[in-house]
Design a protein around this motif. Structure first.
Motif, PDB file in Angstrom:
ATOM      1  N   PRO A 136       0.812  -1.255   0.166  1.00  0.00           N
ATOM      2  CA  PRO A 136      -0.029   0.058  -0.110  1.00  0.00           C
ATOM      3  C   PRO A 136       0.965   1.326   0.013  1.00  0.00           C
ATOM      4  N   SER A 151      -0.734   2.134  -5.484  1.00  0.00           N
ATOM      5  CA  SER A 151      -1.877   3.062  -5.408  1.00  0.00           C
ATOM      6  C   SER A 151      -3.395   2.090  -5.453  1.00  0.00           C
ATOM      7  N   GLU A 209      -4.756  -1.332  -0.742  1.00  0.00           N
ATOM      8  CA  GLU A 209      -4.983  -0.790   0.663  1.00  0.00           C
ATOM      9  C   GLU A 209      -4.354  -1.755   1.780  1.00  0.00           C
ATOM     10  N   PHE A 210      -4.386  -1.478   2.941  1.00  0.00           N
ATOM     11  CA  PHE A 210      -3.776  -1.947   4.260  1.00  0.00           C
ATOM     12  C   PHE A 210      -4.462  -3.586   4.294  1.00  0.00           C
ATOM     13  N   GLU A 211      -5.889  -3.433   4.006  1.00  0.00           N
ATOM     14  CA  GLU A 211      -6.839  -4.489   4.173  1.00  0.00           C
ATOM     15  C   GLU A 211      -6.909  -5.661   3.213  1.00  0.00           C
ATOM     16  N   ASP A 212      -6.000  -5.256   2.027  1.00  0.00           N
ATOM     17  CA  ASP A 212      -5.614  -6.073   0.968  1.00  0.00           C
ATOM     18  C   ASP A 212      -4.492  -6.977   1.453  1.00  0.00           C
TER      19      ASP A 212
END
Length: 136
Positions: free
Chosen positions: A118, A122, A125-128
């Motif tokens: 992350p 771009s 995200e962190f959740e990925d």
């Protein structure tokens, strides 16, 4: 506290019913035959996706007008791109292509998201990155 405010008292006369359209914009006869303001539903024009597309289109038209009058925006918008790898370089190339109006892209990457992605990439995200990371 109203000591810093300017207070005015306004007296208005009664409004008469109009039988003809006033000389101003927006007043029309409605379904009942009475004069009233024209109402327009603008919710479709406030769609974030459509707003983003129109912003990109406007930027491209400005670039064409100022820099490249021969730029064929329809050909660019009709391009299809295949990006091999959605790492740091692939993410930046994808953003650049979007900025130039390319609407159809396919990204191919068999890696999983990691905690360092992350910050540099771009598209992620962190959740990925949680629980071993989602497939890119």
């Amino acid at each position: 506290d109203s000591s810093h405010s300017l207070l005015l008292q306004v007296n208005m006369t009664a409004v008469q019913r109009l039988t003809e359209c006033p000389k101003c914009v927006g007043w029309e006869k409605n379904q009942k035959g009475r004069l009233g303001p024209r109402m327009v539903n603008l919710s479709a024009s406030m769609d974030p996706t459509r707003l983003a597309e129109s912003a990109v289109d406007l930027n491209l038209k400005l670039m064409r007008w100022r820099l490249l009058p021969s730029l064929e925006l329809d050909r660019i918008a009709g391009c299809r791109c295949l990006l091999l790898g959605s790492g740091t370089l692939g993410c930046n190339v994808a953003r650049c292509l979007l900025g130039w109006g390319v609407r159809t892209m396919t990204l191919v990457d068999n890696a999983r998201g990691s905690y360092s992605n992350p910050v540099r990439q771009s598209l992620f995200e962190f959740e990925d990155c949680l629980q071993g990371g989602k497939s890119k």
